[in-house]
Scaffold this motif. Structure first.
Motif, PDB file in Angstrom:
ATOM      1  N   LEU A  78       0.831  -1.204   0.000  1.00 50.25           N
ATOM      2  CA  LEU A  78       0.000   0.000   0.000  1.00 50.25           C
ATOM      3  C   LEU A  78       0.872   1.263   0.000  1.00 50.25           C
ATOM      4  CD1 LEU A  78      -2.869   1.009  -0.066  1.00 50.25           C
ATOM      5  CD2 LEU A  78      -2.936   0.936   2.427  1.00 50.25           C
ATOM      6  N   TRP A  79       1.971   1.250   0.752  1.00 43.42           N
ATOM      7  CA  TRP A  79       2.899   2.382   0.708  1.00 43.42           C
ATOM      8  C   TRP A  79       3.403   2.589  -0.724  1.00 43.42           C
ATOM      9  CZ3 TRP A  79       3.514   5.921   4.348  1.00 43.42           C
ATOM     10  CH2 TRP A  79       3.326   5.593   5.700  1.00 43.42           C
ATOM     11  N   ASP A  80       3.709   1.480  -1.398  1.00 40.45           N
ATOM     12  CA  ASP A  80       4.211   1.565  -2.767  1.00 40.45           C
ATOM     13  C   ASP A  80       3.134   2.082  -3.710  1.00 40.45           C
ATOM     14  OD1 ASP A  80       6.339   0.849  -4.808  1.00 40.45           O
ATOM     15  OD2 ASP A  80       4.693  -0.396  -5.520  1.00 40.45           O
ATOM     16  N   TYR A  81       1.915   1.555  -3.567  1.00 42.22           N
ATOM     17  CA  TYR A  81       0.814   1.990  -4.436  1.00 42.22           C
ATOM     18  C   TYR A  81       0.546   3.489  -4.259  1.00 42.22           C
ATOM     19  CZ  TYR A  81      -3.941   2.791  -6.031  1.00 42.22           C
ATOM     20  OH  TYR A  81      -5.061   3.312  -6.649  1.00 42.22           O
ATOM     21  N   ALA A  82       0.635   3.966  -3.013  1.00 38.18           N
ATOM     22  CA  ALA A  82       0.377   5.381  -2.743  1.00 38.18           C
ATOM     23  C   ALA A  82       1.529   6.274  -3.186  1.00 38.18           C
ATOM     24  CB  ALA A  82       0.112   5.585  -1.255  1.00 38.18           C
ATOM     25  N   GLY A  83       2.647   5.670  -3.607  1.00 35.72           N
ATOM     26  CA  GLY A  83       3.791   6.460  -4.051  1.00 35.72           C
ATOM     27  C   GLY A  83       4.497   7.172  -2.915  1.00 35.72           C
ATOM     28  N   LEU A  84       4.442   6.595  -1.704  1.00 38.32           N
ATOM     29  CA  LEU A  84       5.006   7.260  -0.528  1.00 38.32           C
ATOM     30  C   LEU A  84       6.221   6.550   0.041  1.00 38.32           C
ATOM     31  CD1 LEU A  84       1.632   7.952   1.330  1.00 38.32           C
ATOM     32  CD2 LEU A  84       2.924   9.573  -0.070  1.00 38.32           C
ATOM     33  N   GLU A  85       6.599   5.416  -0.562  1.00 38.16           N
ATOM     34  CA  GLU A  85       7.670   4.619   0.026  1.00 38.16           C
ATOM     35  C   GLU A  85       8.996   5.378   0.090  1.00 38.16           C
ATOM     36  OE1 GLU A  85       8.082   4.271  -4.279  1.00 38.16           O
ATOM     37  OE2 GLU A  85       6.379   4.129  -2.925  1.00 38.16           O
ATOM     38  N   HIS A  86       9.197   6.338  -0.826  1.00 35.43           N
ATOM     39  CA  HIS A  86      10.451   7.079  -0.848  1.00 35.43           C
ATOM     40  C   HIS A  86      10.574   8.070   0.305  1.00 35.43           C
ATOM     41  CE1 HIS A  86       7.570   9.826  -2.696  1.00 35.43           C
ATOM     42  NE2 HIS A  86       8.402  10.813  -2.445  1.00 35.43           N
ATOM     43  N   LEU A  87       9.430   8.484   0.883  1.00 34.99           N
ATOM     44  CA  LEU A  87       9.465   9.511   1.923  1.00 34.99           C
ATOM     45  C   LEU A  87      10.201   9.043   3.170  1.00 34.99           C
ATOM     46  CD1 LEU A  87       5.839  10.983   1.752  1.00 34.99           C
ATOM     47  CD2 LEU A  87       7.948  11.997   0.867  1.00 34.99           C
ATOM     48  N   GLY A  88      10.111   7.756   3.462  1.00 39.56           N
ATOM     49  CA  GLY A  88      10.701   7.254   4.698  1.00 39.56           C
ATOM     50  C   GLY A  88      12.108   6.724   4.552  1.00 39.56           C
ATOM     51  N   GLN A  89      12.699   6.855   3.377  1.00 38.35           N
ATOM     52  CA  GLN A  89      14.056   6.345   3.175  1.00 38.35           C
ATOM     53  C   GLN A  89      15.050   7.100   4.045  1.00 38.35           C
ATOM     54  OE1 GLN A  89      14.853   6.530  -1.026  1.00 38.35           O
ATOM     55  NE2 GLN A  89      13.407   4.894  -1.531  1.00 38.35           N
ATOM     56  N   GLY A  90      15.866   6.330   4.768  1.00 39.20           N
ATOM     57  CA  GLY A  90      16.881   6.924   5.624  1.00 39.20           C
ATOM     58  C   GLY A  90      16.412   7.267   7.022  1.00 39.20           C
ATOM     59  N   LEU A  91      15.102   7.145   7.285  1.00 37.10           N
ATOM     60  CA  LEU A  91      14.589   7.446   8.624  1.00 37.10           C
ATOM     61  C   LEU A  91      14.730   6.223   9.529  1.00 37.10           C
ATOM     62  CD1 LEU A  91      11.311   9.414   7.790  1.00 37.10           C
ATOM     63  CD2 LEU A  91      13.568  10.345   8.332  1.00 37.10           C
ATOM     64  N   PRO A  92      14.994   6.410  10.821  1.00 38.78           N
ATOM     65  CA  PRO A  92      15.095   5.262  11.744  1.00 38.78           C
ATOM     66  C   PRO A  92      13.767   4.514  11.816  1.00 38.78           C
ATOM     67  CG  PRO A  92      15.027   7.346  12.962  1.00 38.78           C
ATOM     68  CD  PRO A  92      15.187   7.698  11.517  1.00 38.78           C
ATOM     69  N   ARG A  93      13.856   3.186  11.753  1.00 36.87           N
ATOM     70  CA  ARG A  93      12.646   2.358  11.693  1.00 36.87           C
ATOM     71  C   ARG A  93      12.508   1.438  12.907  1.00 36.87           C
ATOM     72  NH1 ARG A  93      10.982   1.702   6.111  1.00 36.87           N
ATOM     73  NH2 ARG A  93      10.254  -0.406   6.601  1.00 36.87           N
ATOM     74  N   HIS A  94      13.357   1.563  13.916  1.00 24.15           N
ATOM     75  CA  HIS A  94      13.310   0.612  15.024  1.00 24.15           C
ATOM     76  C   HIS A  94      12.079   0.811  15.897  1.00 24.15           C
ATOM     77  CE1 HIS A  94      15.522   4.157  16.414  1.00 24.15           C
ATOM     78  NE2 HIS A  94      15.113   3.886  17.650  1.00 24.15           N
TER      79      HIS A  94
END
Length: 317
Positions: A70-86
């Motif tokens: 769903l993140w990919d479909y919404a075109g938003l997956e790039h926004l979180g690149q490099g952000l801490p995910r823990h």
């Protein structure tokens, strides 16, 4: 959640219940299986959507295949690149800080809400869903928000989060009740009325494979709270006949293993919304909500979504 992020979220023209939903994420009080197990609720730890990992917020919103799609479909997956995910609350806080446009904020919250709602369909209603349906519902969600009227106070640029400057309240009464059928399923009923007891909204909801009366009561109350928030009611007196639940809420107790994170979530609603209060009434005074709950229970396996509870109740009054 820091004050700046919260004010920015509050200024967004999205429904109040979605703002509270994000607030729950930041405070880690969503009733995921991880949160329920921490409250000693016996529940399978696997993600109910994909069964590929433990259902933490990090898995549900970031790592679950459905979430990633769903993140990919919404075109938003790039926004979180490099952000801490823990930790997901930290990820979301940083994500909201770098989002440059309001429409992207809408899209992010819509993705989170659709993931959570789809997860709840699986858990509470036993429904399965396909990704095409999820995409369609995501698009419908965005369309609905685009058509929302803009709050004139917000339009002037004055943020009014509840803890800073509450809007003028609209007082209503919301009766709620739960009904169970041993060993199978359960339902809840809620009736929203004016202070003069004129019916405004009626809703029935079904819960599958839950027959603990206390759990059903707190689930029904949570649905009632959601509906009141959805309608924009800021001052609500909730009336019910579940004295154990009501006493815990009024004492701000949330450490009950049977009701788990759902009770904790409800206590947080009452702490956050100063216009919300709850009181005990006997079954005879809660008869209308009980009628709706019993009717919703009788509709199994027919979904409540296709039944007009308000018309049915009007015909019985």
């Amino acid at each position: 959640m820091d004050r700046t992020s919260w004010i920015r979220l509050w200024e967004a023209n999205i429904p109040p219940k979605l703002k509270v939903f994000v607030w729950q994420i930041f405070n880690r009080i969503l009733p995921t299986t991880e949160a329920l197990r921490e409250k000693d609720v016996e529940i399978h730890p696997r993600c109910p959507v994909c069964w590929e990992g433990t259902e933490t917020m990090e898995h549900l919103f970031l790592d679950c295949p459905v979430a990633r799609a769903l993140w990919d479909y919404a075109g938003l997956e790039h926004l979180g690149q490099g952000l801490p995910r823990h930790t997901f609350p930290l990820f979301l806080k940083n994500l909201l800080a770098v989002i440059p446009q309001p429409d992207l904020l809408f899209a992010v919250v819509a993705v989170l809400w659709r993931i959570w709602r789809s997860r709840n369909w699986v858990v509470f209603e036993g429904k399965q869903f396909g990704f095409p349906a999820l995409m369609r519902q995501y698009n419908q969600q965005l369309d609905e928000w685009v058509r929302l009227p803009t709050d004139p106070i917000m339009a002037m640029g004055t943020p009014v989060p509840a803890f800073l400057n509450p809007v003028p309240p609209t007082a209503v009464i919301c009766m709620w009740d739960g009904a169970t059928r041993h060993g199978s399923h359960s339902a809840g009923g809620m009736v929203i009325m004016t202070s003069a007891r004129e019916i405004l909204r009626v809703k029935g909801v079904q819960f599958q494979c839950i027959d603990d009366p206390l759990v059903v009561e707190v689930l029904a109350l949570r649905e009632a709270i959601w509906r009141c928030l959805e309608q924009g009611f800021s001052t609500v007196l909730f009336e019910g006949d579940a004295k154990v639940v009501i006493d815990k809420i009024n004492r701000a107790e949330n450490g009950d293993s049977r009701m788990g994170a759902v009770l904790e979530e409800i206590v947080s609603y009452f702490a956050f919304h100063s216009g919300f209060s709850v009181r005990f009434v006997g079954r005879s005074h809660n008869r209308v909500a009980h009628m709706v709950a019993r009717k919703a229970l009788s509709l199994f396996p027919i979904t409540c979504r296709v039944f007009d509870f308000q018309a049915w109740l009007n015909s019985r009054m």
